[in-house]
Design a protein around this motif. Structure first.
Motif, PDB file in Angstrom:
ATOM      1  N   ALA A  14      -7.458   2.561  -0.210  1.00 52.17           N
ATOM      2  CA  ALA A  14      -6.549   2.092  -0.716  1.00 52.17           C
ATOM      3  C   ALA A  14      -6.610   1.884  -2.306  1.00 52.17           C
ATOM      4  O   ALA A  14      -5.151   1.356  -2.038  1.00 52.17           O
ATOM      5  N   MET A  15      -7.521   1.738  -3.270  1.00 54.76           N
ATOM      6  CA  MET A  15      -7.511   1.617  -4.528  1.00 54.76           C
ATOM      7  C   MET A  15      -7.596   2.768  -4.596  1.00 54.76           C
ATOM      8  O   MET A  15      -6.662   2.966  -6.103  1.00 54.76           O
ATOM      9  N   GLY A  16      -8.166   3.964  -4.970  1.00 52.89           N
ATOM     10  CA  GLY A  16      -7.961   5.262  -5.728  1.00 52.89           C
ATOM     11  C   GLY A  16      -6.473   6.005  -5.306  1.00 52.89           C
ATOM     12  O   GLY A  16      -5.810   6.262  -6.695  1.00 52.89           O
ATOM     13  N   VAL A  17      -5.638   5.330  -4.489  1.00 50.28           N
ATOM     14  CA  VAL A  17      -4.351   6.545  -4.261  1.00 50.28           C
ATOM     15  C   VAL A  17      -4.114   5.749  -5.361  1.00 50.28           C
ATOM     16  O   VAL A  17      -2.398   6.143  -5.670  1.00 50.28           O
ATOM     17  N   PHE A  18      -3.818   4.507  -6.062  1.00 47.45           N
ATOM     18  CA  PHE A  18      -3.082   3.851  -7.083  1.00 47.45           C
ATOM     19  C   PHE A  18      -3.235   4.570  -8.303  1.00 47.45           C
ATOM     20  O   PHE A  18      -1.960   5.022  -8.734  1.00 47.45           O
ATOM     21  N   PHE A  19      -4.183   5.740  -8.431  1.00 47.41           N
ATOM     22  CA  PHE A  19      -4.027   5.872  -9.616  1.00 47.41           C
ATOM     23  C   PHE A  19      -4.469   7.697  -9.254  1.00 47.41           C
ATOM     24  O   PHE A  19      -3.824   8.388 -10.238  1.00 47.41           O
ATOM     25  N   THR A  47      -6.377  18.216   4.839  1.00 47.39           N
ATOM     26  CA  THR A  47      -5.655  17.602   4.844  1.00 47.39           C
ATOM     27  C   THR A  47      -4.327  16.844   3.820  1.00 47.39           C
ATOM     28  O   THR A  47      -3.326  16.507   3.970  1.00 47.39           O
ATOM     29  N   GLY A  48      -5.710  16.444   3.026  1.00 47.93           N
ATOM     30  CA  GLY A  48      -4.939  15.317   1.741  1.00 47.93           C
ATOM     31  C   GLY A  48      -4.943  14.044   2.406  1.00 47.93           C
ATOM     32  O   GLY A  48      -5.493  13.987   3.513  1.00 47.93           O
ATOM     33  N   VAL A  49      -4.261  13.420   1.223  1.00 48.60           N
ATOM     34  CA  VAL A  49      -3.641  12.078   1.905  1.00 48.60           C
ATOM     35  C   VAL A  49      -1.951  11.710   1.040  1.00 48.60           C
ATOM     36  O   VAL A  49      -1.499  12.757   0.801  1.00 48.60           O
ATOM     37  N   ILE A  50      -1.947  11.553   2.318  1.00 55.97           N
ATOM     38  CA  ILE A  50      -0.477  10.869   2.298  1.00 55.97           C
ATOM     39  C   ILE A  50       0.363   9.646   1.603  1.00 55.97           C
ATOM     40  O   ILE A  50      -0.968   8.536   1.854  1.00 55.97           O
ATOM     41  N   VAL A  51       0.434   9.495   0.801  1.00 53.80           N
ATOM     42  CA  VAL A  51       0.794   8.547  -0.118  1.00 53.80           C
ATOM     43  C   VAL A  51       2.482   8.082  -0.682  1.00 53.80           C
ATOM     44  O   VAL A  51       2.950   9.269  -0.950  1.00 53.80           O
ATOM     45  N   ASN A  52       3.259   7.199  -0.102  1.00 52.62           N
ATOM     46  CA  ASN A  52       3.991   6.860   0.162  1.00 52.62           C
ATOM     47  C   ASN A  52       4.447   8.112   0.717  1.00 52.62           C
ATOM     48  O   ASN A  52       6.071   8.704   0.035  1.00 52.62           O
ATOM     49  N   GLY A  53       4.572   9.017   1.402  1.00 51.14           N
ATOM     50  CA  GLY A  53       5.332  10.242   2.247  1.00 51.14           C
ATOM     51  C   GLY A  53       5.559  10.622   1.648  1.00 51.14           C
ATOM     52  O   GLY A  53       6.019  12.297   2.436  1.00 51.14           O
ATOM     53  N   ILE A  54       4.133  10.941   0.642  1.00 51.27           N
ATOM     54  CA  ILE A  54       3.896  12.069  -0.064  1.00 51.27           C
ATOM     55  C   ILE A  54       3.186  13.276   0.046  1.00 51.27           C
ATOM     56  O   ILE A  54       1.763  12.196   0.305  1.00 51.27           O
ATOM     57  N   ASN A  55       2.357  13.700   0.894  1.00 47.38           N
ATOM     58  CA  ASN A  55       1.533  15.104   1.062  1.00 47.38           C
ATOM     59  C   ASN A  55       0.715  15.121  -0.254  1.00 47.38           C
ATOM     60  O   ASN A  55       1.085  16.123  -1.193  1.00 47.38           O
ATOM     61  N   HIS A  56      -0.780  14.667  -1.034  1.00 41.71           N
ATOM     62  CA  HIS A  56      -1.812  15.214  -1.925  1.00 41.71           C
ATOM     63  C   HIS A  56      -2.351  15.943  -1.350  1.00 41.71           C
ATOM     64  O   HIS A  56      -3.708  15.308  -0.593  1.00 41.71           O
ATOM     65  N   SER A 129      -0.811  -4.829  -3.304  1.00 43.57           N
ATOM     66  CA  SER A 129      -1.481  -4.845  -1.742  1.00 43.57           C
ATOM     67  C   SER A 129      -1.226  -3.854  -1.728  1.00 43.57           C
ATOM     68  O   SER A 129      -0.043  -2.553  -1.650  1.00 43.57           O
ATOM     69  N   ILE A 130      -2.195  -2.684  -1.440  1.00 41.22           N
ATOM     70  CA  ILE A 130      -1.669  -1.349  -0.797  1.00 41.22           C
ATOM     71  C   ILE A 130      -2.446  -1.385   1.125  1.00 41.22           C
ATOM     72  O   ILE A 130      -3.605  -1.602   1.584  1.00 41.22           O
ATOM     73  N   VAL A 131      -2.088  -0.761   1.654  1.00 38.74           N
ATOM     74  CA  VAL A 131      -1.790  -1.019   3.612  1.00 38.74           C
ATOM     75  C   VAL A 131      -2.412   0.783   3.300  1.00 38.74           C
ATOM     76  O   VAL A 131      -1.836   1.926   2.764  1.00 38.74           O
ATOM     77  N   MET A 132      -3.357   0.971   3.742  1.00 37.70           N
ATOM     78  CA  MET A 132      -4.178   2.186   3.841  1.00 37.70           C
ATOM     79  C   MET A 132      -4.526   2.744   5.917  1.00 37.70           C
ATOM     80  O   MET A 132      -5.155   1.655   5.533  1.00 37.70           O
ATOM     81  N   ASN A 140       4.114   0.008  -3.122  1.00 42.30           N
ATOM     82  CA  ASN A 140       5.338  -0.294  -4.186  1.00 42.30           C
ATOM     83  C   ASN A 140       4.412   0.330  -5.389  1.00 42.30           C
ATOM     84  O   ASN A 140       3.449  -0.919  -5.580  1.00 42.30           O
ATOM     85  N   PRO A 141       3.589   0.939  -6.145  1.00 42.24           N
ATOM     86  CA  PRO A 141       3.297   1.099  -7.124  1.00 42.24           C
ATOM     87  C   PRO A 141       3.712   0.363  -8.220  1.00 42.24           C
ATOM     88  O   PRO A 141       2.701   0.776  -8.953  1.00 42.24           O
ATOM     89  N   GLU A 142       4.490  -0.013  -8.463  1.00 37.36           N
ATOM     90  CA  GLU A 142       5.471  -1.206  -9.278  1.00 37.36           C
ATOM     91  C   GLU A 142       4.724  -2.026  -9.515  1.00 37.36           C
ATOM     92  O   GLU A 142       5.178  -3.375 -10.054  1.00 37.36           O
ATOM     93  N   ALA A 143       4.280  -2.799  -8.014  1.00 37.23           N
ATOM     94  CA  ALA A 143       4.147  -3.960  -7.588  1.00 37.23           C
ATOM     95  C   ALA A 143       2.857  -4.873  -8.448  1.00 37.23           C
ATOM     96  O   ALA A 143       2.270  -5.689  -7.520  1.00 37.23           O
ATOM     97  N   GLY A 144       2.210  -4.183  -8.711  1.00 35.35           N
ATOM     98  CA  GLY A 144       0.516  -4.528  -9.010  1.00 35.35           C
ATOM     99  C   GLY A 144       0.106  -3.546 -10.243  1.00 35.35           C
ATOM    100  O   GLY A 144       0.888  -3.162 -10.729  1.00 35.35           O
TER     101      GLY A 144
END
Length: 315
Positions: A14-19, A47-56, A129-132, A140-144
């Motif tokens: 949940a913290m790593g996906v911020f960066f 499989t990667g991870v999905i961040v805000n609807g995008i698979n990375h 605040s990140i839900v994972m 919202n990456p702009e809210a923190g």
């Protein structure tokens, strides 16, 4: 400090996906990499991870593989994984490597510096605040932002300026506190009041927007932190509780803090780092901490409930 060209992240949660998405886009594959081994590495590569609807799918390196040390290491693991993470980053640490340990809590920097030295470690914490769940993160990456720096930052050192330049160029929101230890204790106090209350009673952040009772418990827990912080020379006060009200009233109502997410998913929590730390410090300093005592033993009980030890055993 020379320009940061390579970054290793350990902890793609949940913290790593911020960066990760922004650093990967700015630095490029290979220059940004995630440190992971075994089944976790296989899962991230497949499989990667999905961040805000995008698979990375980020470049992944094994902790056992020797290679070029990173200019910056970001540690975003859970408290119970920190000791292993400290060992895992050893091949990523070079003579000029800097380390940000953006975990919750107030002593992770000391634990990392005990191994790699304070010349490589800066203070840091996050306010977002990140839900994972199951490799899917929404926020919202702009809210923190991430906060980082030396203990005191009246003038910025070269290594702080180097990380600041990286975050500016990659679009990562950040703050450099004049007094980082005070900032970390403020965040810790908020985590105690919000994270522990929500976990103990199974309620979302929105409970503080509608329930006087949730807030009364939260305030009392935060006041226990203030007493301990003041004894240790950290200048927290009721004003700090008051200034958190704007933030708590504007969080998404249904969002849940990390400890409640852990309980709901049957995972071990970081209660030792939160309420457990306050109970232990209170005992050392002769300060009563009844609310945090309740949090500690109550959340430990919920962990036991998740482990099914109360189910009737076969005879």
């Amino acid at each position: 400090m020379e320009q940061i060209k390579t970054v290793t992240l350990i902890g793609l949660g949940a913290m790593g996906v911020f960066f990760a998405p922004k650093l990967d886009a700015y630095l490029g594959k290979g220059n940004f990499r995630v440190l992971a081994g075994g089944a976790r590495r296989e899962r991230l590569e497949s499989t990667g991870v999905i961040v805000n609807g995008i698979n990375h799918r980020f470049a992944v390196v094994d902790p056992e593989k020797e290679g070029d040390p990173a200019d910056l290491i970001i540690m975003a693991v859970k408290d119970m994984g920190l000791d292993q993470a400290i060992l895992d980053i050893r091949n990523q640490v070079g003579p000029s490597t800097q380390i940000l340990c953006v975990m919750n809590g107030i002593d992770s920097e000391e634990r990392v510096a005990a191994v790699y030295g304070w010349e490589r470690v800066l203070y840091s914490y996050m306010r977002i605040s990140i839900v994972m769940k199951d490799g899917v993160a929404d926020f919202n990456p702009e809210a923190g932002k991430v906060h980082f720096g030396e203990a005191k930052n009246l003038e910025l050192t070269e290594r702080v300026l180097g990380i600041k330049e990286l975050f500016d160029n990659s679009g990562i929101k950040y703050g450099v506190d004049e007094d980082m230890k005070r900032g970390m204790w403020f965040k810790f106090m908020c985590n105690i009041g919000e994270n522990m209350t929500c976990a103990m009673f199974g309620v979302p952040f929105g409970s503080f927007q509608v329930s006087r009772h949730a807030n009364e418990i939260r305030y009392q827990a935060m006041r226990e932190v203030i007493k301990i912080a003041n004894r240790l020379g950290i200048a927290l006060s009721q004003e700090d509780i008051d200034r958190q009200e704007h933030t708590i009233m504007n969080l998404p109502f249904a969002n849940k803090p990390s400890t409640l997410q852990d309980l709901e998913n049957g995972r071990k929590t970081e209660v030792e780092m939160f309420a457990g730390k306050i109970v232990r410090l209170g005992a050392e300093l002769g300060i009563d901490t009844p609310v945090n005592w309740m949090y500690y033993h109550g959340i430990k009980l919920l962990e036991e409930k998740n482990s099914l030890i109360f189910h009737k055993r076969e005879i």
